[in-house]
Write a protein that holds these residues in place. Structure first.
Motif, PDB file in Angstrom:
ATOM      1  N   MET A   1     -25.530 -48.412 141.454  1.00 46.58           N
ATOM      2  CA  MET A   1     -25.783 -48.709 142.838  1.00 46.58           C
ATOM      3  C   MET A   1     -25.500 -47.470 143.681  1.00 46.58           C
ATOM      4  SD  MET A   1     -23.904 -51.458 145.291  1.00 46.58           S
ATOM      5  CE  MET A   1     -25.188 -52.545 145.833  1.00 46.58           C
ATOM      6  N   THR A   2     -26.370 -47.174 144.612  1.00 48.31           N
ATOM      7  CA  THR A   2     -26.198 -46.040 145.512  1.00 48.31           C
ATOM      8  C   THR A   2     -25.056 -46.304 146.478  1.00 48.31           C
ATOM      9  OG1 THR A   2     -28.550 -45.550 145.385  1.00 48.31           O
ATOM     10  CG2 THR A   2     -27.346 -44.586 147.218  1.00 48.31           C
ATOM     11  N   VAL A   3     -24.215 -45.294 146.652  1.00 49.67           N
ATOM     12  CA  VAL A   3     -23.089 -45.357 147.579  1.00 49.67           C
ATOM     13  C   VAL A   3     -23.313 -44.289 148.638  1.00 49.67           C
ATOM     14  CG1 VAL A   3     -20.601 -45.034 147.783  1.00 49.67           C
ATOM     15  CG2 VAL A   3     -21.531 -46.175 145.781  1.00 49.67           C
ATOM     16  N   PHE A   4     -23.030 -44.614 149.885  1.00 45.70           N
ATOM     17  CA  PHE A   4     -23.191 -43.671 150.982  1.00 45.70           C
ATOM     18  C   PHE A   4     -21.833 -43.282 151.544  1.00 45.70           C
ATOM     19  CE2 PHE A   4     -27.095 -46.046 150.703  1.00 45.70           C
ATOM     20  CZ  PHE A   4     -28.052 -45.065 150.798  1.00 45.70           C
ATOM     21  N   GLY A   5     -21.744 -42.053 152.065  1.00 42.62           N
ATOM     22  CA  GLY A   5     -20.486 -41.613 152.635  1.00 42.62           C
ATOM     23  C   GLY A   5     -20.584 -40.246 153.267  1.00 42.62           C
ATOM     24  N   GLN A   6     -19.427 -39.698 153.575  1.00 40.21           N
ATOM     25  CA  GLN A   6     -19.367 -38.387 154.217  1.00 40.21           C
ATOM     26  C   GLN A   6     -18.199 -37.579 153.682  1.00 40.21           C
ATOM     27  OE1 GLN A   6     -17.747 -38.459 158.435  1.00 40.21           O
ATOM     28  NE2 GLN A   6     -18.289 -40.635 158.186  1.00 40.21           N
ATOM     29  N   LEU A   7     -18.414 -36.276 153.592  1.00 40.31           N
ATOM     30  CA  LEU A   7     -17.360 -35.327 153.250  1.00 40.31           C
ATOM     31  C   LEU A   7     -16.788 -34.803 154.558  1.00 40.31           C
ATOM     32  CD1 LEU A   7     -19.215 -33.173 150.564  1.00 40.31           C
ATOM     33  CD2 LEU A   7     -17.513 -34.941 150.129  1.00 40.31           C
ATOM     34  N   VAL A   8     -15.501 -34.909 154.729  1.00 37.81           N
ATOM     35  CA  VAL A   8     -14.863 -34.412 155.949  1.00 37.81           C
ATOM     36  C   VAL A   8     -14.223 -33.076 155.603  1.00 37.81           C
ATOM     37  CG1 VAL A   8     -13.180 -34.894 157.754  1.00 37.81           C
ATOM     38  CG2 VAL A   8     -14.486 -36.770 156.726  1.00 37.81           C
ATOM     39  N   ILE A   9     -14.862 -32.009 156.081  1.00 37.85           N
ATOM     40  CA  ILE A   9     -14.391 -30.659 155.776  1.00 37.85           C
ATOM     41  C   ILE A   9     -14.064 -29.912 157.065  1.00 37.85           C
ATOM     42  CG2 ILE A   9     -15.672 -30.540 153.612  1.00 37.85           C
ATOM     43  CD1 ILE A   9     -17.684 -28.726 155.014  1.00 37.85           C
ATOM     44  N   THR A  28     -13.632 -50.518 160.171  1.00 33.81           N
ATOM     45  CA  THR A  28     -12.968 -51.798 159.941  1.00 33.81           C
ATOM     46  C   THR A  28     -13.219 -52.741 161.114  1.00 33.81           C
ATOM     47  OG1 THR A  28     -11.296 -50.740 158.560  1.00 33.81           O
ATOM     48  CG2 THR A  28     -10.747 -52.906 159.461  1.00 33.81           C
ATOM     49  N   GLN A  29     -13.133 -52.226 162.331  1.00 30.40           N
ATOM     50  CA  GLN A  29     -13.409 -53.048 163.512  1.00 30.40           C
ATOM     51  C   GLN A  29     -14.857 -53.540 163.531  1.00 30.40           C
ATOM     52  OE1 GLN A  29     -11.467 -54.230 166.122  1.00 30.40           O
ATOM     53  NE2 GLN A  29      -9.821 -53.608 164.749  1.00 30.40           N
ATOM     54  N   LEU A  30     -15.756 -52.724 163.007  1.00 33.87           N
ATOM     55  CA  LEU A  30     -17.173 -53.103 162.933  1.00 33.87           C
ATOM     56  C   LEU A  30     -17.453 -53.997 161.722  1.00 33.87           C
ATOM     57  CD1 LEU A  30     -18.787 -49.657 163.816  1.00 33.87           C
ATOM     58  CD2 LEU A  30     -18.693 -51.704 165.272  1.00 33.87           C
ATOM     59  N   LYS A  31     -16.396 -54.306 160.962  1.00 39.42           N
ATOM     60  CA  LYS A  31     -16.494 -55.137 159.760  1.00 39.42           C
ATOM     61  C   LYS A  31     -17.404 -54.527 158.700  1.00 39.42           C
ATOM     62  CE  LYS A  31     -15.187 -59.359 162.125  1.00 39.42           C
ATOM     63  NZ  LYS A  31     -13.940 -58.817 162.474  1.00 39.42           N
ATOM     64  N   ARG A  32     -17.355 -53.202 158.624  1.00 35.06           N
ATOM     65  CA  ARG A  32     -18.103 -52.462 157.619  1.00 35.06           C
ATOM     66  C   ARG A  32     -17.142 -52.080 156.499  1.00 35.06           C
ATOM     67  NH1 ARG A  32     -22.393 -48.061 157.697  1.00 35.06           N
ATOM     68  NH2 ARG A  32     -22.843 -48.037 155.481  1.00 35.06           N
ATOM     69  N   ASP A  33     -17.441 -52.532 155.283  1.00 35.44           N
ATOM     70  CA  ASP A  33     -16.584 -52.179 154.151  1.00 35.44           C
ATOM     71  C   ASP A  33     -16.527 -50.671 153.991  1.00 35.44           C
ATOM     72  OD1 ASP A  33     -15.908 -54.754 153.463  1.00 35.44           O
ATOM     73  OD2 ASP A  33     -17.485 -54.967 151.969  1.00 35.44           O
ATOM     74  N   ASN A  34     -15.315 -50.149 153.881  1.00 30.60           N
ATOM     75  CA  ASN A  34     -15.152 -48.698 153.764  1.00 30.60           C
ATOM     76  C   ASN A  34     -13.971 -48.394 152.864  1.00 30.60           C
ATOM     77  OD1 ASN A  34     -12.630 -47.904 155.579  1.00 30.60           O
ATOM     78  ND2 ASN A  34     -13.708 -49.562 156.621  1.00 30.60           N
ATOM     79  N   LEU A  35     -13.933 -47.153 152.433  1.00 27.90           N
ATOM     80  CA  LEU A  35     -12.855 -46.692 151.563  1.00 27.90           C
ATOM     81  C   LEU A  35     -12.679 -45.199 151.784  1.00 27.90           C
ATOM     82  CD1 LEU A  35     -11.535 -47.915 148.560  1.00 27.90           C
ATOM     83  CD2 LEU A  35     -12.744 -45.853 147.934  1.00 27.90           C
ATOM     84  N   LYS A  92     -12.173 -44.825 138.795  1.00 27.85           N
ATOM     85  CA  LYS A  92     -11.741 -45.389 140.074  1.00 27.85           C
ATOM     86  C   LYS A  92     -12.930 -45.553 141.018  1.00 27.85           C
ATOM     87  CE  LYS A  92      -6.894 -44.280 140.069  1.00 27.85           C
ATOM     88  NZ  LYS A  92      -6.312 -45.579 140.330  1.00 27.85           N
ATOM     89  N   PHE A  93     -13.812 -44.568 141.024  1.00 32.23           N
ATOM     90  CA  PHE A  93     -15.004 -44.614 141.871  1.00 32.23           C
ATOM     91  C   PHE A  93     -15.861 -45.827 141.508  1.00 32.23           C
ATOM     92  CE2 PHE A  93     -19.339 -43.457 143.010  1.00 32.23           C
ATOM     93  CZ  PHE A  93     -19.183 -42.928 144.278  1.00 32.23           C
ATOM     94  N   ASP A  94     -16.126 -46.017 140.232  1.00 34.04           N
ATOM     95  CA  ASP A  94     -16.955 -47.143 139.782  1.00 34.04           C
ATOM     96  C   ASP A  94     -16.319 -48.489 140.102  1.00 34.04           C
ATOM     97  OD1 ASP A  94     -18.877 -45.415 138.810  1.00 34.04           O
ATOM     98  OD2 ASP A  94     -18.241 -45.580 136.720  1.00 34.04           O
ATOM     99  N   THR A  95     -15.000 -48.556 140.004  1.00 34.99           N
ATOM    100  CA  THR A  95     -14.288 -49.807 140.232  1.00 34.99           C
ATOM    101  C   THR A  95     -14.204 -50.169 141.712  1.00 34.99           C
ATOM    102  OG1 THR A  95     -12.934 -49.400 138.278  1.00 34.99           O
ATOM    103  CG2 THR A  95     -12.088 -50.997 139.848  1.00 34.99           C
ATOM    104  N   LEU A  96     -13.994 -49.174 142.581  1.00 33.10           N
ATOM    105  CA  LEU A  96     -13.642 -49.460 143.968  1.00 33.10           C
ATOM    106  C   LEU A  96     -14.723 -49.207 145.013  1.00 33.10           C
ATOM    107  CD1 LEU A  96     -10.076 -47.876 143.867  1.00 33.10           C
ATOM    108  CD2 LEU A  96     -10.646 -50.311 143.825  1.00 33.10           C
ATOM    109  N   CYS A  97     -15.749 -48.436 144.701  1.00 32.97           N
ATOM    110  CA  CYS A  97     -16.632 -47.935 145.751  1.00 32.97           C
ATOM    111  C   CYS A  97     -17.923 -48.711 145.973  1.00 32.97           C
ATOM    112  CB  CYS A  97     -16.962 -46.464 145.483  1.00 32.97           C
ATOM    113  SG  CYS A  97     -15.496 -45.411 145.623  1.00 32.97           S
ATOM    114  N   SER A  98     -18.291 -49.554 145.077  1.00 31.13           N
ATOM    115  CA  SER A  98     -19.566 -50.258 145.195  1.00 31.13           C
ATOM    116  C   SER A  98     -19.651 -51.054 146.495  1.00 31.13           C
ATOM    117  CB  SER A  98     -19.753 -51.193 144.002  1.00 31.13           C
ATOM    118  OG  SER A  98     -20.991 -51.848 144.099  1.00 31.13           O
TER     119      SER A  98
END
Length: 133
Positions: A1-9, A28-35, A92-98
């Motif tokens: 499954m494709t996961v979307f995100g951002q690198l904070v550099i 979290t306030q927008l009720k968007r699952d995040n990690l 950990k990525f496969d377990t938690l990020c989907s």
């Protein structure tokens, strides 16, 4: 499954961790699952809820103590260690990020981006795992 995100550099002290904390609060306030994934083994004070913390695998402080290295040498060692143990992150990525929006809190030392390939290689692994950043 494709996961979307951002690198904070950004450079040390620029507010990367503070930004990650704010993004997590907003999502979290927008009720968007995040990690948040902390990929900075030198970040010893994270104010956010950390889903995956690289310091569980290795930390700059431990490397400095064990190998008598300075902070920059220890950070480079940590990045190379992460690459050698990329399966740890993958599990950990496969377990938690989907299904979640992922925020990566990255180290700030410019040498990791300009003089070393470890972070580039870690990002390459993330992309190979279908993580769109």
């Amino acid at each position: 499954m494709t996961v979307f995100g951002q690198l904070v550099i950004g450079p040390p002290g620029a507010g990367k961790t503070t930004y990650c904390d704010g993004m997590q609060q907003m999502l979290t306030q927008l009720k968007r699952d995040n990690l948040i994934i902390n990929l900075d083994p030198g970040n010893d004070a994270v104010p956010y809820e950390c889903g995956i913390d690289i310091r569980e695998l290795i930390s700059v402080e431990d490397v400095m103590e064990e190998f008598q290295l300075g902070p920059n040498g220890s950070l480079i060692y940590c990045m190379e260690f992460i690459l050698e143990n990329i399966d740890w992150l993958k599990k950990k990525f496969d377990t938690l990020c989907s299904g979640k929006y992922i925020i990566f809190d990255m180290p700030g030392q410019v040498e990791l981006y300009t003089h070393h390939n470890a972070l580039r290689d870690v990002v390459g692994h993330l992309q190979a795992w279908d993580c769109r950043l």
